[in-house]
Design an enzyme around this catalytic site. Structure first.
Site, PDB file in Angstrom:
ATOM      1  N   GLY A 277       0.785  -1.235   0.120  1.00  0.00           N
ATOM      2  CA  GLY A 277      -0.154   0.011  -0.004  1.00  0.00           C
ATOM      3  C   GLY A 277       0.985   1.453   0.239  1.00  0.00           C
ATOM      4  O   GLY A 277       2.077   1.247   0.096  1.00  0.00           O
ATOM      5  N   ASP A 318      -3.487  12.147  -3.766  1.00  0.00           N
ATOM      6  CA  ASP A 318      -3.160  11.010  -2.866  1.00  0.00           C
ATOM      7  C   ASP A 318      -2.923  11.389  -1.652  1.00  0.00           C
ATOM      8  O   ASP A 318      -3.185  10.576  -0.456  1.00  0.00           O
ATOM      9  CB  ASP A 318      -1.940  10.344  -3.446  1.00  0.00           C
ATOM     10  CG  ASP A 318      -1.941   9.619  -4.499  1.00  0.00           C
ATOM     11  OD1 ASP A 318      -2.806   9.356  -5.277  1.00  0.00           O
ATOM     12  OD2 ASP A 318      -0.891   8.497  -4.821  1.00  0.00           O
ATOM     13  N   HIS A 450     -19.158  -4.453 -35.078  1.00  0.00           N
ATOM     14  CA  HIS A 450     -18.942  -5.816 -35.254  1.00  0.00           C
ATOM     15  C   HIS A 450     -17.597  -5.972 -36.112  1.00  0.00           C
ATOM     16  O   HIS A 450     -17.906  -5.258 -37.207  1.00  0.00           O
ATOM     17  CB  HIS A 450     -19.898  -6.640 -35.754  1.00  0.00           C
ATOM     18  CG  HIS A 450     -19.705  -7.880 -36.007  1.00  0.00           C
ATOM     19  ND1 HIS A 450     -19.584  -9.060 -34.913  1.00  0.00           N
ATOM     20  CD2 HIS A 450     -19.446  -8.782 -37.056  1.00  0.00           C
ATOM     21  CE1 HIS A 450     -19.157  -9.990 -35.274  1.00  0.00           C
ATOM     22  NE2 HIS A 450     -19.117 -10.158 -36.547  1.00  0.00           N
TER      23      HIS A 450
HETATM   24  P1  FAD Z   1       2.028  12.567  -6.835  1.00  0.00           P
HETATM   25  O1  FAD Z   1       2.059  12.046  -8.179  1.00  0.00           O
HETATM   26  O2  FAD Z   1       2.764  11.552  -5.717  1.00  0.00           O
HETATM   27  O3  FAD Z   1       2.948  13.739  -6.782  1.00  0.00           O
HETATM   28  C1  FAD Z   1       3.255  14.578  -5.641  1.00  0.00           C
HETATM   29  C2  FAD Z   1       4.384  15.546  -5.849  1.00  0.00           C
HETATM   30  O4  FAD Z   1       4.631  16.405  -4.824  1.00  0.00           O
HETATM   31  C3  FAD Z   1       5.823  14.614  -6.074  1.00  0.00           C
HETATM   32  O5  FAD Z   1       6.243  14.873  -7.170  1.00  0.00           O
HETATM   33  C4  FAD Z   1       6.618  15.235  -4.830  1.00  0.00           C
HETATM   34  O6  FAD Z   1       8.025  15.410  -5.190  1.00  0.00           O
HETATM   35  C5  FAD Z   1       6.193  16.592  -4.700  1.00  0.00           C
HETATM   36  N1  FAD Z   1       6.216  17.099  -3.345  1.00  0.00           N
HETATM   37  C6  FAD Z   1       5.954  16.463  -2.202  1.00  0.00           C
HETATM   38  N2  FAD Z   1       6.175  17.381  -1.103  1.00  0.00           N
HETATM   39  C7  FAD Z   1       6.477  18.428  -1.938  1.00  0.00           C
HETATM   40  C8  FAD Z   1       6.965  19.458  -1.026  1.00  0.00           C
HETATM   41  N3  FAD Z   1       7.101  19.823   0.146  1.00  0.00           N
HETATM   42  N4  FAD Z   1       7.346  20.712  -2.170  1.00  0.00           N
HETATM   43  C9  FAD Z   1       7.572  20.310  -3.125  1.00  0.00           C
HETATM   44  N5  FAD Z   1       7.076  19.457  -3.825  1.00  0.00           N
HETATM   45  C10 FAD Z   1       6.593  18.538  -3.009  1.00  0.00           C
HETATM   46  N6  FAD Z   1      -2.660   5.293 -10.915  1.00  0.00           N
HETATM   47  C11 FAD Z   1      -3.226   5.379 -11.886  1.00  0.00           C
HETATM   48  O7  FAD Z   1      -4.263   5.727 -12.169  1.00  0.00           O
HETATM   49  N7  FAD Z   1      -3.228   4.404 -13.056  1.00  0.00           N
HETATM   50  C12 FAD Z   1      -1.789   3.734 -12.825  1.00  0.00           C
HETATM   51  O8  FAD Z   1      -1.680   2.970 -13.797  1.00  0.00           O
HETATM   52  C13 FAD Z   1      -1.060   3.802 -11.728  1.00  0.00           C
HETATM   53  N8  FAD Z   1       0.421   2.999 -11.801  1.00  0.00           N
HETATM   54  C14 FAD Z   1       0.993   3.400 -10.621  1.00  0.00           C
HETATM   55  C15 FAD Z   1       2.100   2.798 -10.689  1.00  0.00           C
HETATM   56  C16 FAD Z   1       3.091   2.580  -9.422  1.00  0.00           C
HETATM   57  C17 FAD Z   1       4.169   2.135  -9.504  1.00  0.00           C
HETATM   58  C18 FAD Z   1       2.651   3.786  -8.403  1.00  0.00           C
HETATM   59  C19 FAD Z   1       3.707   3.612  -7.437  1.00  0.00           C
HETATM   60  C20 FAD Z   1       1.467   4.360  -8.528  1.00  0.00           C
HETATM   61  C21 FAD Z   1       0.744   4.161  -9.698  1.00  0.00           C
HETATM   62  N9  FAD Z   1      -0.482   4.974  -9.910  1.00  0.00           N
HETATM   63  C22 FAD Z   1      -1.394   4.644 -10.842  1.00  0.00           C
HETATM   64  C23 FAD Z   1      -0.724   6.083  -8.875  1.00  0.00           C
HETATM   65  C24 FAD Z   1      -0.697   7.260  -9.034  1.00  0.00           C
HETATM   66  O9  FAD Z   1       0.653   7.382  -9.374  1.00  0.00           O
HETATM   67  C25 FAD Z   1      -0.917   8.513  -8.067  1.00  0.00           C
HETATM   68  O10 FAD Z   1      -2.231   8.215  -7.565  1.00  0.00           O
HETATM   69  C26 FAD Z   1      -0.687   9.888  -8.509  1.00  0.00           C
HETATM   70  O11 FAD Z   1       0.399   9.799  -8.705  1.00  0.00           O
HETATM   71  C27 FAD Z   1      -1.155  10.923  -7.365  1.00  0.00           C
HETATM   72  O12 FAD Z   1      -0.985  12.091  -7.968  1.00  0.00           O
HETATM   73  P2  FAD Z   1      -0.551  12.987  -6.956  1.00  0.00           P
HETATM   74  O13 FAD Z   1      -0.406  14.495  -7.542  1.00  0.00           O
HETATM   75  O14 FAD Z   1      -1.539  13.444  -5.831  1.00  0.00           O
HETATM   76  O15 FAD Z   1       0.789  12.948  -5.969  1.00  0.00           O
HETATM   77  P1  NAI Z   2      -3.103  -2.009  -2.577  1.00  0.00           P
HETATM   78  O1  NAI Z   2      -3.715  -1.304  -1.352  1.00  0.00           O
HETATM   79  O2  NAI Z   2      -3.531  -2.015  -3.909  1.00  0.00           O
HETATM   80  O3  NAI Z   2      -2.533  -3.540  -2.262  1.00  0.00           O
HETATM   81  C1  NAI Z   2      -1.796  -4.089  -1.349  1.00  0.00           C
HETATM   82  C2  NAI Z   2      -1.995  -5.301  -1.010  1.00  0.00           C
HETATM   83  O4  NAI Z   2      -1.128  -5.822   0.085  1.00  0.00           O
HETATM   84  C3  NAI Z   2      -3.292  -5.637  -0.202  1.00  0.00           C
HETATM   85  O5  NAI Z   2      -3.846  -6.881  -0.938  1.00  0.00           O
HETATM   86  C4  NAI Z   2      -3.052  -6.200   1.228  1.00  0.00           C
HETATM   87  O6  NAI Z   2      -3.994  -7.056   1.648  1.00  0.00           O
HETATM   88  C5  NAI Z   2      -1.640  -6.742   1.216  1.00  0.00           C
HETATM   89  N1  NAI Z   2      -0.816  -6.612   2.337  1.00  0.00           N
HETATM   90  C6  NAI Z   2      -0.813  -5.522   3.218  1.00  0.00           C
HETATM   91  N2  NAI Z   2       0.049  -5.653   4.030  1.00  0.00           N
HETATM   92  C7  NAI Z   2       0.534  -6.962   3.994  1.00  0.00           C
HETATM   93  C8  NAI Z   2       1.580  -7.827   4.553  1.00  0.00           C
HETATM   94  N3  NAI Z   2       2.145  -7.479   5.767  1.00  0.00           N
HETATM   95  N4  NAI Z   2       1.785  -9.079   4.060  1.00  0.00           N
HETATM   96  C9  NAI Z   2       1.067  -9.578   2.914  1.00  0.00           C
HETATM   97  N5  NAI Z   2      -0.051  -8.694   2.231  1.00  0.00           N
HETATM   98  C10 NAI Z   2       0.108  -7.598   2.818  1.00  0.00           C
HETATM   99  O7  NAI Z   2      -1.618  -1.245  -2.626  1.00  0.00           O
HETATM  100  P2  NAI Z   2      -0.457  -1.250  -3.575  1.00  0.00           P
HETATM  101  O8  NAI Z   2      -0.681  -2.466  -4.594  1.00  0.00           O
HETATM  102  O9  NAI Z   2       0.864  -0.952  -2.860  1.00  0.00           O
HETATM  103  O10 NAI Z   2      -0.543   0.011  -4.451  1.00  0.00           O
HETATM  104  C11 NAI Z   2      -0.864   1.217  -3.651  1.00  0.00           C
HETATM  105  C12 NAI Z   2      -1.573   2.261  -4.689  1.00  0.00           C
HETATM  106  O11 NAI Z   2      -1.096   2.628  -5.907  1.00  0.00           O
HETATM  107  C13 NAI Z   2      -2.943   1.826  -4.780  1.00  0.00           C
HETATM  108  O12 NAI Z   2      -3.742   2.664  -4.046  1.00  0.00           O
HETATM  109  C14 NAI Z   2      -3.196   1.632  -6.103  1.00  0.00           C
HETATM  110  O13 NAI Z   2      -4.416   2.130  -6.626  1.00  0.00           O
HETATM  111  C15 NAI Z   2      -2.114   2.772  -6.869  1.00  0.00           C
HETATM  112  N6  NAI Z   2      -1.656   1.899  -7.940  1.00  0.00           N
HETATM  113  C16 NAI Z   2      -2.438   1.844  -9.197  1.00  0.00           C
HETATM  114  C17 NAI Z   2      -2.277   1.311 -10.265  1.00  0.00           C
HETATM  115  C18 NAI Z   2      -3.150   1.163 -11.300  1.00  0.00           C
HETATM  116  O14 NAI Z   2      -4.163   2.018 -11.290  1.00  0.00           O
HETATM  117  N7  NAI Z   2      -2.957   0.543 -12.290  1.00  0.00           N
HETATM  118  C19 NAI Z   2      -1.058   0.635 -10.411  1.00  0.00           C
HETATM  119  C20 NAI Z   2      -0.224   0.844  -9.298  1.00  0.00           C
HETATM  120  C21 NAI Z   2      -0.600   1.574  -8.297  1.00  0.00           C
END
Ligand code: FAD
Ligand code: NAI
Length: 471
Positions: A277, A318, A450
């Site tokens: 998470g 987030d 289709h």
């Molecule tokens: P962020 O993108 O985290 O941006 C926050 C920014 O604030 C950062 O760049 C940080 O450096 C900056 N910041 C923090 N504190 C300060 C400060 N004090 N001063 C200046 N700058 C600061 N979501 C999807 O919808 N589809 C996906 O396919 C998807 N894939 C993901 C894959 C991975 C591996 C991960 C980790 C996340 C994924 N997510 C995905 C989730 C998505 O990345 C986040 O929901 C999204 O980036 C949130 O946007 P945000 O602007 O709230 O925060």
């Molecule tokens: P997640 O909340 O989706 O999944 C975490 C999983 O870890 C859960 O199934 C939970 O039960 C399990 N878990 C928690 N503690 C554990 C433990 N101690 N041992 C074993 N299992 C444990 O979180 P995840 O995958 O880290 O993603 C974080 C966020 O990033 C999500 O909110 C997701 O929406 C976002 N994200 C979105 C993507 C997309 O939209 N395609 C891609 C990647 C991330």
């Protein structure tokens, strides 16, 4: 009471929430600044999240498909080799061209990009520690916090982004690990497990719940996804808890505790991915200087219009309530600015799609069966399998199904859940239907081209309100 301010709106954080909001504010003719500390715009999503992970998912799928799925299509391929360095380069190029694109959009829309870490000095003043050295102060009539989230650590396992990695390390491994263990079978866990398993790693996913997919995924779909991914070679240990880890040796050892009845074991890995998470990020933001507090899950607390208890300071993305998704963050960026400029804004939290970009993809919008049951809603279900869809047959991609959940009396769509090759694109139609309050009959009476996979979507709607034709 606002004092003299340099900017109409200052965004702290240039991720999806912050940069989209800043562009929207620039378009409205406001004087706007966006402070970002990472040295590139786009936040987690563009730099280390959505975009690089999708690049690797796409290219690793192609590699895996060429290795295992061409013969039956009449294509004989020899000497297929992985060039991981080039795969990583392709990923990095997608990222850098997109982050530069956002910088260009800032210029185009007159957004001042301030490179540094922002921290509240008082309710209108932000001190910025500049990346290039030195400090500056900027003032905002309105301030929007969009500082995002960070990976939740696993107690006792220190992240070095080499042996013990978060998703950030997992999208940049220099070589394919022989054995990889993923702690957490949520979306990050399954997407990254897919990438490395396709590239040749033996991957085990340890999940403490009985099902994978993380929160929101419909149980029936999650079960199918796990089955299909297991067939692709990923090992699953569900109902299993990681007790502790030890990374002091060559690799990493993990002590696992199985749920009641099962036996405990120790497994080892070359690389462990911690994917349990993400949590809101407010480090160094100085919220204590202005009396803002976090809730028990470290989220900044806001009202319906994203306002903190200091009304000119809002929070989006987030770092506050709701799903941690890029498109949710983006919607909030627009809505927060509209609240300031017009007094009203709009995000329908009931119609935010989710997509897991494995193969096949899993996508959903609205409620799942467990949620409807626990809310006591009288609902009906209709499904249509891709095995009965002509395009899926020609594509030799017949895994999965489309599932509608609708109100048993009114036929209004309550949830749509898809597992299938093109689920992530198809869910857009479902989201539109949900947003417009459509019934399954509305969808069933809409002509679909289709042969397309989207016909499975229509037929699932037909199956919900009366009968499918082709199944
Ligand atoms: P962020 O993108 O985290 O941006 C926050 C920014 O604030 C950062 O760049 C940080 O450096 C900056 N910041 C923090 N504190 C300060 C400060 N004090 N001063 C200046 N700058 C600061 N979501 C999807 O919808 N589809 C996906 O396919 C998807 N894939 C993901 C894959 C991975 C591996 C991960 C980790 C996340 C994924 N997510 C995905 C989730 C998505 O990345 C986040 O929901 C999204 O980036 C949130 O946007 P945000 O602007 O709230 O925060
Ligand atoms: P997640 O909340 O989706 O999944 C975490 C999983 O870890 C859960 O199934 C939970 O039960 C399990 N878990 C928690 N503690 C554990 C433990 N101690 N041992 C074993 N299992 C444990 O979180 P995840 O995958 O880290 O993603 C974080 C966020 O990033 C999500 O909110 C997701 O929406 C976002 N994200 C979105 C993507 C997309 O939209 N395609 C891609 C990647 C991330």
């Amino acid at each position: 009471a606002s004092e003299a301010s340099d900017y109409d709106i200052v965004f702290i954080g240039g991720g999806v929430a912050g940069y989209v909001g800043a562009i929207k504010a620039g378009q409205a003719g406001l004087k706007v600044a966006c402070i970002e500390k990472r040295g590139a715009l786009g936040g987690t999503c563009l730099n280390v999240g959505c975009i690089p992970s999708k690049s690797l998912l796409n290219n690793s799928h192609l590699y895996h498909q060429i290795l295992h799925d061409t013969k039956k299509r009449g294509i004989d391929v020899n000497d297929v080799k992985l060039n991981l360095t080039q795969m990583m380069k392709a990923k990095d190029e997608s990222v850098s061209s997109l982050t530069k694109g956002v910088e260009f959009l800032f210029k185009k829309n007159n957004v001042d990009y301030v490179k540094g870490t922002g921290s509240f000095k008082d309710e209108h003043t932000i001190k910025v520690n500049l990346i290039d050295g030195g400090e500056t102060e900027i003032k905002g009539k309105n301030i929007i916090i969009a500082t995002g989230s960070e990976s939740t650590p696993f107690p006792g396992l220190e992240i070095d982004e080499k042996k013990v990695v978060t998703s950030t390390g997992a999208i940049a491994l220099p070589e394919v690990p022989k054995k990889m263990v993923v702690i957490g079978g949520g979306i990050i866990g399954l997407e990254m497990a897919s990438v490395w398993s396709r590239l040749g790693s033996q991957v085990t996913v340890v999940e403490f719940l009985g099902a994978v997919g993380g929160p929101g995924m419909d149980a029936e779909i999650a079960k199918q996804a796990q089955k299909i991914l297991a067939k692709q070679g990923i090992k699953f240990k569900t109902n299993t808890k990681v007790l502790k880890g030890d990374a002091s040796g060559d690799g990493v050892k993990l002590d696992l505790e199985a749920a009641k009845g099962g036996k405990n074991e120790t497994i080892d890995a070359d690389v462990v991915l911690v994917a349990i998470g993400r949590r809101p990020y407010t480090e160094g933001l100085g919220i204590e200087n202005i009396g803002l507090e976090l809730d028990e899950r470290k989220r900044l607390v806001i009202d319906q219009e994203y306002r903190t208890k200091i009304p000119h300071i809002r929070v989006i993305g987030d770092v506050t309530f709701g799903p941690m998704l890029a498109h949710k963050a983006e919607e909030e960026g627009v809505a927060a600015v509209e609240y300031i400029t017009k007094g009203y804004g709009h995000v329908n939290y009931g119609a935010i799609p989710s997509v897991m970009y494995t193969h096949p993809e899993v996508a959903w919008v609205g409620q799942n069966e467990a949620e409807l049951k626990s809310a006591g809603v009288n609902y009906k279900v209709g499904t249509f399998p891709f095995t009965a869809n002509s395009r899926a047959k020609t594509n030799l991609e017949t895994e999965g199904l489309v599932k509608f959940l609708a109100d048993a009396e009114t036929d209004r769509i309550l949830g749509i859940h898809i597992i299938g090759a093109n689920a992530g694109e198809m869910i857009a139609e479902g989201t539109l239907a949900l947003e417009y309050g459509a019934s399954t009959e509305d969808v069933a009476r809409t002509c679909h081209a289709h042969p397309t996979l989207a016909e499975a979507f229509k037929e699932a709607a037909m199956a919900t309100y009366s009968h499918a034709i082709h199944f």
